[in-house]
Write a protein that holds these residues in place. Structure first.
Motif, mmCIF file in Angstrom:
data_model
loop_
_atom_site.group_PDB
_atom_site.id
_atom_site.type_symbol
_atom_site.label_atom_id
_atom_site.label_comp_id
_atom_site.label_asym_id
_atom_site.label_seq_id
_atom_site.Cartn_x
_atom_site.Cartn_y
_atom_site.Cartn_z
ATOM 1 N N ASP A 129 -7.755 2.061 18.280
ATOM 2 C CA ASP A 129 -7.933 2.469 16.893
ATOM 3 C C ASP A 129 -6.928 3.283 16.231
ATOM 4 O OD1 ASP A 129 -10.652 1.431 17.335
ATOM 5 O OD2 ASP A 129 -11.684 2.886 18.143
ATOM 6 N N ALA A 130 -6.247 4.260 17.109
ATOM 7 C CA ALA A 130 -5.137 5.001 16.332
ATOM 8 C C ALA A 130 -4.044 4.169 16.162
ATOM 9 C CB ALA A 130 -4.817 6.224 17.657
ATOM 10 N N LEU A 131 -3.928 3.258 16.829
ATOM 11 C CA LEU A 131 -2.556 2.115 16.652
ATOM 12 C C LEU A 131 -3.263 1.297 15.055
ATOM 13 C CD1 LEU A 131 -0.032 0.785 16.966
ATOM 14 C CD2 LEU A 131 -1.324 -0.754 18.332
ATOM 15 N N GLY A 132 -4.363 1.028 15.254
ATOM 16 C CA GLY A 132 -4.906 0.447 13.938
ATOM 17 C C GLY A 132 -4.768 1.271 12.719
ATOM 18 N N GLN A 133 -4.920 2.473 12.971
ATOM 19 C CA GLN A 133 -5.047 3.334 11.813
ATOM 20 C C GLN A 133 -3.506 3.640 11.382
ATOM 21 O OE1 GLN A 133 -8.093 3.347 10.333
ATOM 22 N NE2 GLN A 133 -7.839 5.353 9.950
ATOM 23 N N THR A 134 -2.785 3.597 12.108
ATOM 24 C CA THR A 134 -1.499 3.929 11.868
ATOM 25 C C THR A 134 -0.680 2.963 11.161
ATOM 26 O OG1 THR A 134 -0.888 5.150 13.955
ATOM 27 C CG2 THR A 134 1.052 4.403 12.764
ATOM 28 N N LYS A 135 -1.133 1.664 11.406
ATOM 29 C CA LYS A 135 -0.786 0.606 10.695
ATOM 30 C C LYS A 135 -1.338 0.549 9.428
ATOM 31 C CE LYS A 135 0.093 -2.877 14.684
ATOM 32 N NZ LYS A 135 -0.212 -4.148 15.046
ATOM 33 N N LYS A 136 -2.528 0.813 9.403
ATOM 34 C CA LYS A 136 -3.293 0.757 7.903
ATOM 35 C C LYS A 136 -2.534 1.971 7.040
ATOM 36 C CE LYS A 136 -7.903 1.736 5.769
ATOM 37 N NZ LYS A 136 -9.351 2.039 6.180
ATOM 38 N N VAL A 137 -2.262 2.985 7.433
ATOM 39 C CA VAL A 137 -1.892 4.260 6.676
ATOM 40 C C VAL A 137 -0.322 3.691 6.025
ATOM 41 C CG1 VAL A 137 -0.666 6.324 6.967
ATOM 42 C CG2 VAL A 137 -3.154 6.048 7.715
ATOM 43 N N ILE A 138 0.413 3.259 6.918
ATOM 44 C CA ILE A 138 1.861 2.801 6.501
ATOM 45 C C ILE A 138 1.681 1.694 5.447
ATOM 46 C CG2 ILE A 138 4.007 2.034 7.124
ATOM 47 C CD1 ILE A 138 3.657 3.269 9.985
ATOM 48 N N GLY A 139 0.791 0.658 5.769
ATOM 49 C CA GLY A 139 0.486 -0.298 4.870
ATOM 50 C C GLY A 139 0.257 -0.062 3.435
ATOM 51 N N GLU A 140 -0.872 0.961 3.790
ATOM 52 C CA GLU A 140 -1.322 1.499 2.067
ATOM 53 C C GLU A 140 -0.219 1.998 1.070
ATOM 54 O OE1 GLU A 140 -4.510 3.835 2.731
ATOM 55 O OE2 GLU A 140 -5.963 2.242 3.578
ATOM 56 N N VAL A 141 0.709 2.801 2.118
ATOM 57 C CA VAL A 141 1.505 3.484 1.268
ATOM 58 C C VAL A 141 2.524 2.356 0.935
ATOM 59 C CG1 VAL A 141 3.557 5.116 1.651
ATOM 60 C CG2 VAL A 141 1.180 5.489 2.466
ATOM 61 N N LEU A 142 2.929 1.415 1.522
ATOM 62 C CA LEU A 142 3.771 0.414 1.241
ATOM 63 C C LEU A 142 3.193 -0.289 0.052
ATOM 64 C CD1 LEU A 142 5.414 -0.951 4.725
ATOM 65 C CD2 LEU A 142 6.670 0.251 2.899
ATOM 66 N N GLN A 143 2.096 -0.669 0.377
ATOM 67 C CA GLN A 143 1.348 -1.582 -0.595
ATOM 68 C C GLN A 143 1.454 -0.980 -2.091
ATOM 69 O OE1 GLN A 143 -2.411 -2.863 0.474
ATOM 70 N NE2 GLN A 143 -2.163 -4.707 -0.494
ATOM 71 N N ALA A 144 0.997 0.274 -1.920
ATOM 72 C CA ALA A 144 1.150 0.937 -3.539
ATOM 73 C C ALA A 144 2.585 1.204 -4.071
ATOM 74 C CB ALA A 144 0.684 2.680 -3.012
ATOM 75 N N ALA A 145 3.616 1.650 -3.067
ATOM 76 C CA ALA A 145 4.971 1.717 -3.586
ATOM 77 C C ALA A 145 5.596 0.460 -4.202
ATOM 78 C CB ALA A 145 6.045 2.046 -2.536
ATOM 79 N N VAL A 146 5.320 -0.681 -3.486
ATOM 80 C CA VAL A 146 6.005 -2.005 -3.993
ATOM 81 C C VAL A 146 5.114 -2.433 -5.074
ATOM 82 C CG1 VAL A 146 7.137 -2.334 -1.891
ATOM 83 C CG2 VAL A 146 4.939 -3.417 -2.488
ATOM 84 N N SER A 147 4.028 -2.424 -5.238
ATOM 85 C CA SER A 147 3.061 -3.123 -6.284
ATOM 86 C C SER A 147 3.396 -2.321 -7.531
ATOM 87 C CB SER A 147 1.720 -3.147 -5.925
ATOM 88 O OG SER A 147 1.169 -1.660 -5.728
ATOM 89 N N THR A 148 3.583 -0.872 -7.465
ATOM 90 C CA THR A 148 4.009 -0.050 -8.851
ATOM 91 C C THR A 148 5.419 -0.404 -9.038
ATOM 92 O OG1 THR A 148 2.369 1.538 -7.971
ATOM 93 C CG2 THR A 148 4.074 1.992 -9.637
ATOM 94 N N ASN A 149 6.062 -0.503 -8.198
ATOM 95 C CA ASN A 149 7.537 -0.488 -8.716
ATOM 96 C C ASN A 149 8.057 -2.067 -9.107
ATOM 97 O OD1 ASN A 149 9.646 1.624 -8.745
ATOM 98 N ND2 ASN A 149 10.810 0.175 -7.551
ATOM 99 N N GLN A 150 7.268 -3.067 -8.877
ATOM 100 C CA GLN A 150 7.458 -4.449 -9.178
ATOM 101 C C GLN A 150 7.391 -4.614 -10.559
ATOM 102 O OE1 GLN A 150 4.985 -7.155 -7.433
ATOM 103 N NE2 GLN A 150 5.928 -6.960 -5.239
ATOM 104 N N LYS A 151 6.626 -3.656 -11.424
ATOM 105 C CA LYS A 151 6.608 -3.951 -12.893
ATOM 106 C C LYS A 151 7.808 -3.475 -13.559
ATOM 107 C CE LYS A 151 1.660 -2.638 -12.387
ATOM 108 N NZ LYS A 151 0.436 -1.702 -12.688
ATOM 109 N N GLN A 152 8.604 -2.405 -12.960
ATOM 110 C CA GLN A 152 9.930 -2.082 -13.468
ATOM 111 C C GLN A 152 11.063 -2.875 -13.145
ATOM 112 O OE1 GLN A 152 7.451 0.186 -12.197
ATOM 113 N NE2 GLN A 152 6.414 0.518 -14.276
ATOM 114 N N GLN A 153 10.932 -3.214 -11.899
ATOM 115 C CA GLN A 153 12.228 -3.966 -11.346
ATOM 116 C C GLN A 153 12.528 -5.163 -12.055
ATOM 117 O OE1 GLN A 153 14.425 -3.174 -8.907
ATOM 118 N NE2 GLN A 153 13.607 -0.950 -8.749
#
Length: 434
Positions: free
Chosen positions: A154-178
């Motif tokens: 479960d800890a490995l799953g949570q680790t992946k989920k946390v990193i995935g959420e941050v990456l998703q938020a970062a690239v989805s926001t920045n795509q509008k300006q790039q």
């Protein structure tokens, strides 16, 4: 394009030269075969907007508090991350040990922004409030040691989920300006610093757009060895494709054009991404898929995951490929899961992590301090070398590394040391034995 350069295939921007590369490379005019180790959208998203505030948060509708991260996680790489102090001599006798707090550096490879595709390397660097010097270890073994067999999954799953959420938020926001980028096969390596404290869900406290190993000791070559290993794994993962022309044509029939098996219209760029992704998923490597995640995509793709009918996105196809190869791996790994867990638990105590039978007794590299030119030139099968040193060199440190972690290398003789200091005008690495 770089001025005066037309036929290049791979451009590696070295540390400190990233901004110069971004200015000089026209990412919208790259050819399909050209690869750069930078993704402009990722670089911009995790840049410092001031005071360590991540740039993508200034453009995002989500605040840092809504993400599993510190909003000021994009500061200078010189920023020192501090852990709570451990027990000291004033602790009462018989008092329970303090809760373990761990800072874990994980290394993420992003191979595509749209669709977001990323992988997690299995080696991490761990620093705790009880052990200030960082140590490289496998992420699964660290989680198994800290949380036990049941919670570690479960800890490995949570680790992946946390990193995935941050990456998703970062690239989805920045795509509008790039601006439009056509770097189909470009990639970016990132370092995520995760804080574990009495929970299986970590907090992202720092993100750096490069590989960092500052907590590792330079005296034992840990820093250089870990960095070299991850870089080698990355290059093998990205560029050593084993598909045959027959396999390539088969994939094109399934996914290419608009009359494929699954009725999906893929452009040439998307087809290249799919082909690369399939190769990466079917080939054993040190990377595991981070995003797209089967779990996170099950809800959003529920309408199309039950069958391959209808219109599918590239992410849907990636999930289908992932499920196929994950099922194959699970059939193979299930029989060995109990043995691997017992081995990881015992090896974490004796320092023999991941060691099994030595089936590939060859050298991977020889590390020296100061750096030396070896004679003959290094070769994995050569075990005797000579190196000339300057008259004012007092000590030379030498550490040979095997290709397989299951092997051990000894200097000079079968029972010789694995790392040694030499005091002479010339240094000779004797026959290595395993």
């Amino acid at each position: 394009m770089l001025p005066g350069v037309s036929g290049w295939s791979l451009l590696l921007c070295l540390r400190g030269a990233e901004r110069s590369c971004l200015r000089r490379v026209s990412f919208s005019r790259l050819q399909r075969h050209q690869t750069v180790n930078l993704l402009p959208a990722v670089m911009e998203a995790f840049s410092d907007a001031g005071g360590g505030l991540c740039h993508f948060l200034t453009q995002s509708e989500r605040t840092g508090s809504e993400l599993p991260m510190s909003p000021h996680a994009c500061g200078s790489t010189n920023q020192k991350l501090r852990l709570p102090e451990g027990a000291d001599s004033r602790s009462p006798v018989g008092a329970p040990p303090p809760t373990l707090v761990a800072m874990v550096n994980v290394y993420v490879l992003v191979t595509s922004v749209k669709p977001l595709t990323s992988f997690l390397h299995d080696i991490t660097v761990v620093t705790t409030n009880q052990e200030r010097r960082g140590r490289p270890t496998k992420l699964r073994n660290f989680l198994l040691q800290q949380f036990g067999p049941n919670a570690s999954h479960d800890a490995l799953g949570q680790t992946k989920k946390v990193i995935g959420e941050v990456l998703q938020a970062a690239v989805s926001t920045n795509q509008k300006q790039q601006p439009f980028s056509r770097c189909v096969l470009c990639f970016q390596l990132l370092t995520f610093s995760l804080l574990f404290s009495s929970s299986i869900t970590p907090l992202v406290v720092q993100v750096e757009t490069e590989l960092t190993f500052s907590s590792l000791s330079g005296d034992t070559f840990d820093r250089q060895i870990t960095k070299d290993g991850i870089l080698e794994d990355t290059l093998h993962f990205l560029f050593l494709s084993s598909e045959t022309q027959t396999e390539r044509r088969q994939v094109r029939r399934q996914y290419g054009g608009c009359r494929g098996t699954h009725g999906v219209c893929l452009s040439e760029d998307k087809f290249l991404l799919m082909l690369q992704f399939q190769q990466q998923m079917k080939t054993p490597s040190a990377f595991q898929l981070l995003f797209p995640s089967i779990n996170s995509s099950s809800t959003s793709s529920s309408s199309s995951s039950s069958s391959f009918s209808g219109t599918l996105s590239v992410s849907d196809l990636q999930i289908g490929i992932t499920c196929h190869y994950e099922l194959q791996r699970n059939r193979t790994d299930k029989t060995d899961e109990r043995t691997n867990q017992e081995s990881a638990m015992s090896s974490s105590q004796d320092g023999s992590e991941g060691r099994g039978a030595c089936v590939d007794p060859h050298l991977r590299q020889i590390y020296t301090d100061p750096p030396l030119t070896l004679t003959p030139p290094f070769s994995p099968s050569v075990k005797e070398y000579r190196a000339e040193v300057t008259f004012d060199t007092v000590t030379v440190r030498i550490l040979p590394q095997p290709i397989s972690a299951a092997c051990r290398v000894h200097l000079d003789e079968h029972r010789g040391p694995r790392m040694a200091n030499y005091r002479s005008a010339s240094a000779t690495v004797g026959s290595a034995s395993w």
